[in-house]
Design an enzyme around this catalytic site. Sequence first.
Site, PDB file in Angstrom:
ATOM      1  CG  HIS A   1     -16.991 -31.245 -26.158  1.00 45.18           C
ATOM      2  ND1 HIS A   1     -16.231 -31.517 -25.043  1.00 45.18           N
ATOM      3  CD2 HIS A   1     -16.380 -31.867 -27.194  1.00 45.18           C
ATOM      4  CE1 HIS A   1     -15.218 -32.277 -25.390  1.00 45.18           C
ATOM      5  NE2 HIS A   1     -15.282 -32.503 -26.692  1.00 45.18           N
TER       6      HIS A   1
ATOM      7  CG  HIS B   1     -10.963 -33.045 -24.332  1.00 46.57           C
ATOM      8  ND1 HIS B   1     -11.568 -34.251 -24.167  1.00 46.57           N
ATOM      9  CD2 HIS B   1     -11.452 -32.521 -25.481  1.00 46.57           C
ATOM     10  CE1 HIS B   1     -12.398 -34.461 -25.174  1.00 46.57           C
ATOM     11  NE2 HIS B   1     -12.343 -33.428 -25.992  1.00 46.57           N
TER      12      HIS B   1
ATOM     13  CG  ASP C   1     -13.297 -30.881 -29.178  1.00 49.74           C
ATOM     14  OD1 ASP C   1     -12.655 -31.305 -28.204  1.00 49.74           O
ATOM     15  OD2 ASP C   1     -14.225 -31.517 -29.719  1.00 49.74           O
TER      16      ASP C   1
ATOM     17  CG  HIS D   1     -10.599 -32.623 -33.662  1.00 47.79           C
ATOM     18  ND1 HIS D   1     -10.377 -31.787 -32.588  1.00 47.79           N
ATOM     19  CD2 HIS D   1     -11.389 -33.613 -33.201  1.00 47.79           C
ATOM     20  CE1 HIS D   1     -11.002 -32.273 -31.533  1.00 47.79           C
ATOM     21  NE2 HIS D   1     -11.622 -33.377 -31.874  1.00 47.79           N
TER      22      HIS D   1
HETATM   23 ZN   LIG Z   1     -13.549 -33.114 -27.669  1.00 48.23          ZN
END
Ligand SMILES: [Zn+2]
Length: 306
Positions: free
Chosen positions: A237, A80, A241, A264
């Site tokens: 969000h 973030h 990311d 991720h």
């Molecule tokens: Zn996040």
Amino acid sequence: MLWQRTLKSSIQCTGVGVHTNQRVAMTLKPAAPNTGIVFRRIDLGARAPEIKAVHANVVDSRLCTVIGAGPRARIGTIEHLMAAFAGLGIDNAIIDIDGDEVPVMDGSAAPFVFLVECAGIMAQAAPRRAIKVLKPVVIADGDRRVSVRPAAEFSLDCRIAYAHPMLGEQRVVFHPNPGAFRAELARARTFCLEEDVARMRAAGLAKGGSLDNAVVIGKNRVLNDGGFRYKDECVRHKALDCLGDLYLAGAPILGAIESERAGHALNHRLLAALLGDTTAWCDVILDGDSHGPVELELERSRAAIA
Ligand SMILES: [Zn+2]
């Protein structure tokens, strides 16, 4: 020509890590041109180990993005903060931190944007470089997929799909227009399903997680007071990311990113595949017509002041 940028002054914050629940203090500092984003674990002795926020230093990407140098020096949940640097076009900064996880703050990038803007942003006498994508790269894993293809500018087309009445299918397309990051992505918080909370707690995960730093989604309502910040906060969000993860390329990417249900791990596999193939990209200097995910509004307002 676009110039590299750093902070005008240092600024500090404290908070807890969402995974460790440890209280940490973090100071964002200006850095010289071509430094990049460098973390320093100042709790690990006088010669604080430095960990540059680049893809080669990613050591874990299962729950959050963790970078490391050696067995002890690790820093988790950097994504973030990295998204805030990407969104505000910060090339160079030193981050002193006295623990192993970046504070989660409110679960979004907005507190980091606020910190950087309070510290001020300064142009530096070095041209801004970018990674120009020369051919498509695709990473797929079952129904998850992330790709990049050549394009004159950065863009991010992000989709999620959950068999959940509060989520369903969501899509956001992010272009680095003036003010876009602050308005469209920065305030989107981490989210989780209420049904997963007990399971995560039992597994010792998300020890610092609470309604103060994550959106918790029940069967047919949001548990947080005030509900969602954006109607489609969850996909925003995911885009935040992705933006933060991809900034570990070490420079903005000139290419069109498409992300479907990716997280991720897939973002980092994409970076590894792209950067590992020297025929897939080249270094370029950014001129005034091509830009990464930079908030041009800031450039303009600062030019107007000057
Ligand atoms: Zn996040």
